[in-house]
Motif scaffolding. Sequence first.
Motif, mmCIF file in Angstrom:
data_model
loop_
_atom_site.group_PDB
_atom_site.id
_atom_site.type_symbol
_atom_site.label_atom_id
_atom_site.label_comp_id
_atom_site.label_asym_id
_atom_site.label_seq_id
_atom_site.Cartn_x
_atom_site.Cartn_y
_atom_site.Cartn_z
ATOM 1 N N LEU A 1 0.823 -1.208 0.000
ATOM 2 C CA LEU A 1 0.000 0.000 0.000
ATOM 3 C C LEU A 1 0.859 1.260 0.000
ATOM 4 O O LEU A 1 0.512 2.259 -0.642
ATOM 5 C CB LEU A 1 -0.956 -0.015 1.187
ATOM 6 N N LEU A 2 1.991 1.222 0.703
ATOM 7 C CA LEU A 2 2.924 2.356 0.680
ATOM 8 C C LEU A 2 3.453 2.599 -0.728
ATOM 9 O O LEU A 2 3.514 3.747 -1.188
ATOM 10 C CB LEU A 2 4.103 2.094 1.614
ATOM 11 N N ILE A 3 3.833 1.537 -1.406
ATOM 12 C CA ILE A 3 4.340 1.674 -2.775
ATOM 13 C C ILE A 3 3.263 2.253 -3.683
ATOM 14 O O ILE A 3 3.536 3.137 -4.501
ATOM 15 C CB ILE A 3 4.842 0.312 -3.305
ATOM 16 N N HIS A 4 2.045 1.761 -3.526
ATOM 17 C CA HIS A 4 0.946 2.289 -4.346
ATOM 18 C C HIS A 4 0.742 3.787 -4.088
ATOM 19 O O HIS A 4 0.632 4.578 -5.033
ATOM 20 C CB HIS A 4 -0.353 1.536 -4.073
ATOM 21 N N LEU A 5 0.690 4.173 -2.829
ATOM 22 C CA LEU A 5 0.482 5.588 -2.507
ATOM 23 C C LEU A 5 1.644 6.444 -2.994
ATOM 24 O O LEU A 5 1.439 7.551 -3.506
ATOM 25 C CB LEU A 5 0.284 5.771 -1.008
ATOM 26 N N LEU A 6 2.847 5.948 -2.846
ATOM 27 C CA LEU A 6 4.025 6.702 -3.254
ATOM 28 C C LEU A 6 4.036 6.934 -4.767
ATOM 29 O O LEU A 6 4.422 8.010 -5.229
ATOM 30 C CB LEU A 6 5.291 5.962 -2.819
ATOM 31 N N CYS A 7 3.611 5.943 -5.525
ATOM 32 C CA CYS A 7 3.623 6.073 -6.990
ATOM 33 C C CYS A 7 2.389 6.795 -7.529
ATOM 34 O O CYS A 7 2.494 7.582 -8.471
ATOM 35 C CB CYS A 7 3.717 4.688 -7.630
ATOM 36 N N ALA A 8 1.224 6.521 -6.972
ATOM 37 C CA ALA A 8 -0.019 7.033 -7.556
ATOM 38 C C ALA A 8 -0.364 8.451 -7.126
ATOM 39 O O ALA A 8 -0.936 9.215 -7.916
ATOM 40 C CB ALA A 8 -1.168 6.101 -7.193
ATOM 41 N N THR A 9 -0.038 8.830 -5.914
ATOM 42 C CA THR A 9 -0.472 10.125 -5.391
ATOM 43 C C THR A 9 0.026 11.309 -6.219
ATOM 44 O O THR A 9 -0.767 12.176 -6.572
ATOM 45 C CB THR A 9 -0.064 10.264 -3.912
ATOM 46 N N PRO A 10 1.312 11.392 -6.575
ATOM 47 C CA PRO A 10 1.746 12.552 -7.367
ATOM 48 C C PRO A 10 1.120 12.606 -8.762
ATOM 49 O O PRO A 10 0.956 13.688 -9.323
ATOM 50 C CB PRO A 10 3.259 12.378 -7.478
ATOM 51 N N PHE A 11 0.773 11.449 -9.329
ATOM 52 C CA PHE A 11 0.150 11.438 -10.655
ATOM 53 C C PHE A 11 -1.320 11.826 -10.601
ATOM 54 O O PHE A 11 -1.792 12.632 -11.391
ATOM 55 C CB PHE A 11 0.256 10.054 -11.300
ATOM 56 N N LEU A 12 -2.048 11.208 -9.687
ATOM 57 C CA LEU A 12 -3.494 11.422 -9.662
ATOM 58 C C LEU A 12 -3.887 12.784 -9.122
ATOM 59 O O LEU A 12 -4.865 13.375 -9.576
ATOM 60 C CB LEU A 12 -4.158 10.325 -8.822
ATOM 61 N N TYR A 13 -3.156 13.280 -8.161
ATOM 62 C CA TYR A 13 -3.535 14.534 -7.499
ATOM 63 C C TYR A 13 -2.459 15.578 -7.733
ATOM 64 O O TYR A 13 -1.764 15.999 -6.823
ATOM 65 C CB TYR A 13 -3.783 14.272 -6.007
ATOM 66 N N ASP A 14 -2.321 15.994 -8.977
ATOM 67 C CA ASP A 14 -1.275 16.925 -9.391
ATOM 68 C C ASP A 14 -1.705 18.378 -9.215
ATOM 69 O O ASP A 14 -1.788 19.138 -10.164
ATOM 70 C CB ASP A 14 -0.857 16.645 -10.822
#
Length: 157
Positions: A91-104
């Motif tokens: 879940l940490l890896i998912h949040l680390l990768c997805a957060t900057p892309f999805l919520y720019d």
Amino acid sequence: MGFFSFMGRVLFASIFILSAWQMFNEFGVDGGPTATELAPKVSHFRELIGSKLGVNLPEIQIKQLVATSTAIKGIGGVLFVFGSSFGAYLLLIHLLCATPFLYDFYNYHPAQPEFSSLLHEFLQNVALFGALLFFIGMKNSLPRRQIKKKAPKSKTV
């Protein structure tokens, strides 16, 4: 205390599990609405990195990216419910990768209406990231049960 800990993990992981379930149901042939939303953001990222580093990044398959994200969220969420540190790391890896892309939010001016909602979602994911770090820290700081060896009895003469 064990029941409340389990319920807390279930409620926390439900965010990821239900999101993964929704993404799985909407996946379809083209990757669903998540792929439609993610495609321009990944394209913008590739152009930005390519211009800054002077290299062409390989083509990223959006459908595969969405499938991987769905699997990581689902598997990580289920493992987290059972108290697995590996699930928390997923879940940490998912949040680390997805957060900057999805919520720019950083691509918008503060006066634009999208800025505040994206910033809110970004900060919410940062808080989830912090909660996962707290879980991993607590899990690693608790001493594991050790089997007590009986002290050898002294022989009497």
